[in-house]
Design a protein around this motif. Structure first.
Motif, PDB file in Angstrom:
ATOM      1  N   GLU A  83      -2.520  13.802   3.245  1.00 22.66           N
ATOM      2  CA  GLU A  83      -2.484  13.252   4.752  1.00 22.66           C
ATOM      3  C   GLU A  83      -2.713  14.524   5.553  1.00 22.66           C
ATOM      4  OE1 GLU A  83      -1.893  10.238   6.154  1.00 22.66           O
ATOM      5  OE2 GLU A  83      -0.966   9.075   4.668  1.00 22.66           O
ATOM      6  N   ARG A 136       0.765  -1.203   0.159  1.00 24.63           N
ATOM      7  CA  ARG A 136       0.022   0.000  -0.038  1.00 24.63           C
ATOM      8  C   ARG A 136       0.932   1.337   0.141  1.00 24.63           C
ATOM      9  NH1 ARG A 136      -2.287   2.376   4.321  1.00 24.63           N
ATOM     10  NH2 ARG A 136      -1.410   0.844   5.745  1.00 24.63           N
ATOM     11  N   ARG A 137       1.977   1.265   0.687  1.00 24.04           N
ATOM     12  CA  ARG A 137       2.627   2.502   0.881  1.00 24.04           C
ATOM     13  C   ARG A 137       3.506   2.738  -0.407  1.00 24.04           C
ATOM     14  NH1 ARG A 137       5.659   2.507   7.072  1.00 24.04           N
ATOM     15  NH2 ARG A 137       3.571   3.477   8.069  1.00 24.04           N
ATOM     16  N   GLY A 139       4.821   9.206   6.399  1.00 24.63           N
ATOM     17  CA  GLY A 139       5.003   8.040   7.602  1.00 24.63           C
ATOM     18  C   GLY A 139       6.319   8.291   8.306  1.00 24.63           C
ATOM     19  N   SER A 184       0.992   3.949  -2.968  1.00 24.89           N
ATOM     20  CA  SER A 184       0.577   5.468  -2.305  1.00 24.89           C
ATOM     21  C   SER A 184       1.411   6.538  -3.213  1.00 24.89           C
ATOM     22  CB  SER A 184       0.419   5.501  -0.847  1.00 24.89           C
ATOM     23  OG  SER A 184      -0.581   4.759  -0.450  1.00 24.89           O
ATOM     24  N   THR A 215      -0.961   6.541   5.789  1.00 27.85           N
ATOM     25  CA  THR A 215       0.128   5.810   5.721  1.00 27.85           C
ATOM     26  C   THR A 215       1.233   5.894   6.980  1.00 27.85           C
ATOM     27  OG1 THR A 215       1.194   7.429   4.490  1.00 27.85           O
ATOM     28  CG2 THR A 215       0.066   5.829   3.304  1.00 27.85           C
ATOM     29  N   GLY A 222      -3.574   5.086  10.346  1.00 30.79           N
ATOM     30  CA  GLY A 222      -2.342   4.552  10.253  1.00 30.79           C
ATOM     31  C   GLY A 222      -1.927   3.230  11.214  1.00 30.79           C
TER      32      GLY A 222
END
Length: 397
Positions: A178, A36-37, A148, A40, A374, A353
């Motif tokens: 974000e 997923r990261r 993150g 993204s 994230t 997250g």
């Protein structure tokens, strides 16, 4: 908070250094179990490539503590990027060594270079100025798309920004999204606004709880942190996790919630076990009467019903922290049921997250949430009202 926009940069035919967060989970065979990261970051990378840029990507993976550890190599990430970008991604053998510098220098428009794990360099986590300078020398532009790690004052996150003026640095699409999402729900949420706060310890969420109290209408507490509040109320919590040194702080939070008119929900029953093992004997007990040697490891069915009832009219939900030890199936039911209810609601749902994002993905509800952050630690610091070090240098003046 308005950030420097990547679309305002004159990127055509230039080299751009993008700090990403490719710190993804892998199995024992170095297969990526959740990308997923990586996915993204694709929007920002593709945007730069569309501007005919040469793209240098940088990330950390795990905690190699300044040493070259093979299991923390970004080679599996390079392979996944090859697939997602549908173009070759060259990986450097080092971070700022001869190979990386040579490959960065030779990089042409439309090509992508991935540096090795930034944390192979001991200076990365120390925010070493010399390392920041070497990283900055590789490109004319810097883009931070690593939400993150933006709460970390590291060389590739905070230090590097000092070598670029405001016309040569910006936030990527993910970082901007974000910050925008958290800013909106904290400053101007559609009400009623509820926070579901879980996890193992009050200490990790203390500042976030204090900052959230004046902003929310309801708070639902779960996970191990609930037992510190329950003990302060005089309940028998058996051998459950508790932070005795924070009992006073727990009382202050409950008193402040009452003063502000915030509905403060605590578990009324729990799933208790004799020991923390998959085959342990378990039973449902009230939150007041956990047996002496037993420990609470999940919220019980009555608490699930109570929380669902309390969440019925909510229009905005912020969730940070699971309701129990979700990694073990026997103690994941409470978290799973709350996740399903939140996903089925018509509220704006933001998952903060870390473990909560992992939980939501495990139960297959990732696509049902409005937004999944994230970054666990970064989202928590935003909730505490802090300006993240990696973001501070990218705020538009």
């Amino acid at each position: 908070m308005e950030l420097l926009n990547i679309k305002d940069l004159d990127l055509e035919n230039k080299k751009v250094f993008i700090r990403c967060d490719f710190n993804v989970p892998m199995d024992e065979h170095s297969n990526i179990s959740d990308d997923r990261r990586i996915r993204s970051a694709i929007a920002t990378i593709n945007y730069c490539l569309d501007q005919k840029c040469a793209v240098i990507l940088a990330s950390h993976l795990g905690r190699p503590k300044g040493e070259v550890v093979e299991k923390f190599s970004l080679a599996p990430v390079a392979r996944r990027l090859n697939h997602l970008l549908k173009r070759d991604v060259v990986i450097a053998k080092d971070v700022v060594g001869e190979d990386a510098i040579a490959k960065a220098k030779a990089l042409k428009s439309g090509e992508v270079l991935l540096l090795e794990n930034l944390r192979y360099e001991p200076g990365e986590t120390n925010n070493d100025e010399e390392l920041s300078k070497k990283l900055a020398s590789m490109a004319e532009y810097y883009v931070n798309d690593a939400f993150g790690v933006s709460h970390r004052a590291h060389s590739s996150v905070e230090g590097i920004t000092k070598f670029f003026d405001n016309k040569h640095k910006a936030a990527g699409f993910l970082l901007s999204k974000e910050i925008q999402f958290f800013g909106k729900i904290i400053e101007n949420p559609v009400r009623p606004f509820a926070a579901i706060v879980g996890g193992s310890k009050v200490s990790g969420k203390l500042e976030a709880l204090v900052n959230l109290l004046p902003k929310v209408d309801k708070i639902f507490i779960g996970g191990g942190m609930a037992f510190t509040f329950l003990k302060q109320l005089g309940y028998d919590i058996g051998a459950s996790l508790v932070e005795d040194d924070l009992l006073g702080e727990a009382q202050k939070i409950m008193d402040e919630a009452k003063k502000l008119g915030v509905k403060f929900y605590l578990p009324v029953d729990v799933i208790a076990a004799e020991k923390f093992e998959a085959d342990s004997v378990i039973k449902i007990v009230t939150a007041q009467e956990i047996p002496h040697e037993w420990m609470g490891l999940d919220i019980g069915p009555a608490t699930v019903r109570l929380y669902r009832e309390g969440l019925n009219d909510v229009q905005t939900v912020l969730w940070n922290g699971p309701m129990g030890v979700y990694e073990m199936d026997r103690f994941a039911r409470g978290s799973s049921k709350i996740a399903n209810f939140v996903a089925d609601s018509y509220a704006t749902t933001v998952v903060g997250g870390g473990d909560t994002a992992d939980l939501v993905q495990r139960v297959g509800l990732g696509e049902e949430m409005t937004f999944i952050s994230t970054g666990g630690g970064a989202s928590l610091e935003l909730l505490e009202g802090k300006v993240l070090p990696g973001v501070a240098q990218l705020i538009k003046e």
